[in-house]
Enzyme design. Structure first.
Site, PDB file in Angstrom:
ATOM      1  N   LYS A  92      47.843  31.361  32.458  1.00 33.01           N
ATOM      2  CA  LYS A  92      46.825  32.441  32.461  1.00 33.01           C
ATOM      3  C   LYS A  92      45.895  32.272  33.677  1.00 33.01           C
ATOM      4  O   LYS A  92      45.609  33.233  34.388  1.00 33.01           O
ATOM      5  CB  LYS A  92      46.014  32.379  31.190  1.00 33.01           C
ATOM      6  CG  LYS A  92      44.718  33.138  31.217  1.00 33.01           C
ATOM      7  CD  LYS A  92      43.941  33.032  29.925  1.00 33.01           C
ATOM      8  CE  LYS A  92      43.100  31.794  29.792  1.00 33.01           C
ATOM      9  NZ  LYS A  92      41.817  31.795  30.495  1.00 33.01           N
ATOM     10  N   ASN A  93      45.472  31.022  33.933  1.00 30.04           N
ATOM     11  CA  ASN A  93      44.462  30.803  34.977  1.00 30.04           C
ATOM     12  C   ASN A  93      45.029  30.795  36.383  1.00 30.04           C
ATOM     13  O   ASN A  93      44.291  30.625  37.344  1.00 30.04           O
ATOM     14  CB  ASN A  93      43.681  29.515  34.690  1.00 30.04           C
ATOM     15  CG  ASN A  93      42.773  29.687  33.484  1.00 30.04           C
ATOM     16  OD1 ASN A  93      42.599  30.811  32.986  1.00 30.04           O
ATOM     17  ND2 ASN A  93      42.236  28.594  32.991  1.00 30.04           N
ATOM     18  N   ASP A 140      26.337  31.500  40.935  1.00 36.51           N
ATOM     19  CA  ASP A 140      25.490  31.341  42.122  1.00 36.51           C
ATOM     20  C   ASP A 140      26.268  30.817  43.325  1.00 36.51           C
ATOM     21  O   ASP A 140      26.013  31.223  44.472  1.00 36.51           O
ATOM     22  CB  ASP A 140      24.295  30.427  41.809  1.00 36.51           C
ATOM     23  CG  ASP A 140      24.728  29.076  41.251  1.00 36.51           C
ATOM     24  OD1 ASP A 140      25.605  29.066  40.349  1.00 36.51           O
ATOM     25  OD2 ASP A 140      24.243  28.038  41.718  1.00 36.51           O
ATOM     26  N   ASP A 191      39.586  21.746  29.706  1.00 36.22           N
ATOM     27  CA  ASP A 191      40.289  22.693  28.826  1.00 36.22           C
ATOM     28  C   ASP A 191      41.180  21.992  27.804  1.00 36.22           C
ATOM     29  O   ASP A 191      41.748  22.651  26.938  1.00 36.22           O
ATOM     30  CB  ASP A 191      41.132  23.670  29.644  1.00 36.22           C
ATOM     31  CG  ASP A 191      40.265  24.611  30.447  1.00 36.22           C
ATOM     32  OD1 ASP A 191      40.788  25.310  31.322  1.00 36.22           O
ATOM     33  OD2 ASP A 191      39.041  24.626  30.215  1.00 36.22           O
ATOM     34  N   CYS A 244      29.018  32.559  28.277  1.00 32.56           N
ATOM     35  CA  CYS A 244      30.023  32.652  27.216  1.00 32.56           C
ATOM     36  C   CYS A 244      29.730  31.485  26.268  1.00 32.56           C
ATOM     37  O   CYS A 244      28.784  30.730  26.454  1.00 32.56           O
ATOM     38  CB  CYS A 244      31.431  32.582  27.790  1.00 32.56           C
ATOM     39  SG  CYS A 244      31.908  30.953  28.283  1.00 32.56           S
ATOM     40  N   ARG A 263      43.526  35.339  23.425  1.00 34.18           N
ATOM     41  CA  ARG A 263      43.165  35.532  24.833  1.00 34.18           C
ATOM     42  C   ARG A 263      44.017  34.670  25.753  1.00 34.18           C
ATOM     43  O   ARG A 263      44.250  35.028  26.901  1.00 34.18           O
ATOM     44  CB  ARG A 263      41.687  35.168  25.051  1.00 34.18           C
ATOM     45  CG  ARG A 263      40.715  36.091  24.392  1.00 34.18           C
ATOM     46  CD  ARG A 263      39.302  35.778  24.843  1.00 34.18           C
ATOM     47  NE  ARG A 263      39.247  35.648  26.301  1.00 34.18           N
ATOM     48  CZ  ARG A 263      38.151  35.283  26.945  1.00 34.18           C
ATOM     49  NH1 ARG A 263      37.052  34.995  26.298  1.00 34.18           N
ATOM     50  NH2 ARG A 263      38.152  35.204  28.266  1.00 34.18           N
ATOM     51  N   ARG A 292      27.670  29.436  32.584  1.00 34.98           N
ATOM     52  CA  ARG A 292      28.740  29.864  33.503  1.00 34.98           C
ATOM     53  C   ARG A 292      28.168  30.682  34.677  1.00 34.98           C
ATOM     54  O   ARG A 292      28.523  31.811  34.897  1.00 34.98           O
ATOM     55  CB  ARG A 292      29.814  30.665  32.761  1.00 34.98           C
ATOM     56  CG  ARG A 292      30.356  30.052  31.491  1.00 34.98           C
ATOM     57  CD  ARG A 292      31.272  28.857  31.716  1.00 34.98           C
ATOM     58  NE  ARG A 292      32.479  29.165  32.421  1.00 34.98           N
ATOM     59  CZ  ARG A 292      33.596  29.639  31.843  1.00 34.98           C
ATOM     60  NH1 ARG A 292      33.598  29.936  30.582  1.00 34.98           N
ATOM     61  NH2 ARG A 292      34.681  29.846  32.569  1.00 34.98           N
ATOM     62  N   ARG A 295      34.982  36.687  31.738  1.00 28.88           N
ATOM     63  CA  ARG A 295      34.204  36.318  32.915  1.00 28.88           C
ATOM     64  C   ARG A 295      35.076  36.105  34.141  1.00 28.88           C
ATOM     65  O   ARG A 295      34.607  36.173  35.268  1.00 28.88           O
ATOM     66  CB  ARG A 295      33.338  35.113  32.642  1.00 28.88           C
ATOM     67  CG  ARG A 295      34.054  33.932  32.049  1.00 28.88           C
ATOM     68  CD  ARG A 295      33.167  32.727  32.054  1.00 28.88           C
ATOM     69  NE  ARG A 295      32.963  32.272  33.417  1.00 28.88           N
ATOM     70  CZ  ARG A 295      31.874  32.530  34.151  1.00 28.88           C
ATOM     71  NH1 ARG A 295      30.925  33.268  33.629  1.00 28.88           N
ATOM     72  NH2 ARG A 295      31.760  32.086  35.373  1.00 28.88           N
TER      73      ARG A 295
END
Ligand code: EPZ
Length: 419
Positions: free
Chosen positions: A22-23, A124, A307, A116, A398, A121, A92
């Protein structure tokens, strides 16, 4: 709302196919904004975040077709550069369109993603880097308004903290910039490496791929011809299934994975007593269900991934001793602890430190709070005495493709029911 009902005690046997990451797929879809051709991507995971992201691109005017795990997307028809709150608030990672949009169109409005469950999160570092590249950044009515009428220019960027999507955003922006961008303290995650490799194959000169210092020579707004892309395997999904077998016991072969992306996870599992057989892109894990305690500190790749922290907390709950977990990346990533305690776990939290005394777990009604926390509750349920019901599993959907189907095929007693 759906929930999972799991009866603990079954060992797991057989084979499981690991899906695309996914990432990695999310920044790859964002990267299609830099392309002038039809972008063809295979091994796309069939998870909600991907559908949300594709919908975001469609809302901007891109055209796409998703057939199973094969995506075709064309962004030459984009006619809006405003990523609205209704989509961005759901995910996000939508912030990944910021770099490509301002690089290609010289102007975009992206809703601030907001926090979240696992932390504030902030973005900046993304914004400061784009300003260094000549963008004007304004925050107005909850939106980031980025403009660079004369295009972005190469710059030296030093990230105060290592940021995965920050690095991805800036690498993609730098690809179309005028001049050379050097990124110091860049993220080295495999998902970042794949983005750099795809850009390099498209003709963008890049040095330092996979290191903390990446140099990108921009094309000065010359759009890219992206090659056919196959998304890398999902190392976190793979780690989650390794943990499922570790906690339930059994023998399972994970297929289509990249062992080099799992070195720290495999190291900790072998510390806990697990054995493995390696065969090219497959790993077989053999587990008696007995686990030694473990000491975990989460850090950036190639260290132990944040994760995977929740999943290892579940393992620690049934280990034969005292384990510790030090969560160094996110300020609120222990929400699974209170749910595990409802199952009888002995967990003491002290800021970013968790101490877990292994014992038995008992089935209970528990609630998912974020993507990886929900997978930890499923793992605990596989081992717990009796029945567990995991609620709010939209969090799971998700980021895990067909989790209950894959676990059921391995012998777990798991059903998806509706409340
Ligand atoms: C990525 O999030 C992943 N998401 C996350 O996976 C993962 O947990 C995280 O990297 C860390 O590995 C995607 O790739 C889509 P960061 P990201 O920017 O990029 C601070 C999952 O479960 N920071 O690397 O948002 C930040 O607060 C998700 O799949 C700033 O201070 O994470 C954190 O403490 C969850 N300012 C640290 O850096 C910034 O501008 C690392 O965050 C950006 C980040």
């Amino acid at each position: 709302m759906d929930y999972l009902e799991i009866k603990g005690g079954n060992k797991l046997f057989g084979e499981v196919n690991i899906s695309g990451a996914k990432n990695a797929a999310l920044p790859i879809i964002a990267m299609s904004i830099l392309a002038k051709n039809d972008v063809l991507v295979s091994n796309i995971p069939q998870v909600e975040d991907i559908k949300t992201f594709i919908k975001l691109l469609q809302n901007l005017g891109a055209t796409s077709t998703l057939d199973g795990s094969n995506l075709k997307i064309n962004t030459t028809s984009i006619n809006s550069t405003k990523a609205t709150y209704d989509i961005v608030r759901k995910m996000r990672a939508s912030i990944l369109v910021l770099g490509p949009l301002v690089a290609r169109y010289g102007y975009c409005e992206v809703s601030l993603p907001g926090g979240c469950a696992i932390g504030a999160r902030p973005i900046d570092l993304h914004l400061a880097a784009l300003e260094k590249m000549g963008a004007t950044i304004e925050i107005k009515d909850g939106y980031v308004i980025a403009s660079a009428k004369d295009g972005l220019k190469g710059a030296n960027i030093v990230f105060d903290k290592i940021t995965v999507t920050g690095t991805e955003n800036i690498v993609m922006a730098a690809a179309l910039a005028n001049g050379t961008t050097k990124i110091f303290n860049a993220a080295k995650e495999p998902e970042v490496v794949q983005i750099c490799q795809i850009l390099e194959t498209s003709g963008v000169k890049i040095e330092g791929i996979g290191t903390s210092e990446i140099t990108v020579h921009g094309t000065n707004k010359e759009l890219l011809n992206l090659p056919k892309i196959t998304v890398i395997p999902d190392r976190i999904e793979a780690g989650t299934y390794l943990c499922a077998v570790a906690i339930a016991g059994g023998e399972v072969t994970l297929k289509n994975i990249e062992p080099n992306h799992l070195v720290s996870v495999l190291g900790k599992l072998s510390d806990m007593g697990l054995n493995f057989e390696f065969n090219d892109k497959n790993i077989k894990i053999i587990s008696s269900g007995a686990l030694h305690p473990v000491q975990i500190i989460t850090t950036e790749f190639p260290g132990f991934p944040t994760d995977m922290q929740a999943q290892f907390m579940a393992l620690a709950c049934v280990a034969d001793g005292v384990s510790t977990i030090d969560e160094r990346l996110f300020e609120n990533r222990f929400m699974h602890a209170s749910e595990l305690i409802r199952m009888g776990a002995d967990i003491k939290l002290n800021g970013h430190l968790a101490t877990i005394c292994g014992d038995e777990l008992n089935g209970a009604d528990v609630m998912a709070t974020d993507l990886r926390a929900s997978s930890a509750l499923v793992l605990a349920a596989l081992r717990a005495n009796g029945t567990t019901r995991v609620h709010r599993i939209y969090h799971l959907d998700r980021g895990y493709e067909n989790l209950e189907t894959k676990l059921s095929k391995l012998g777990a007693d798991i059903k998806r029911l509706s409340e």
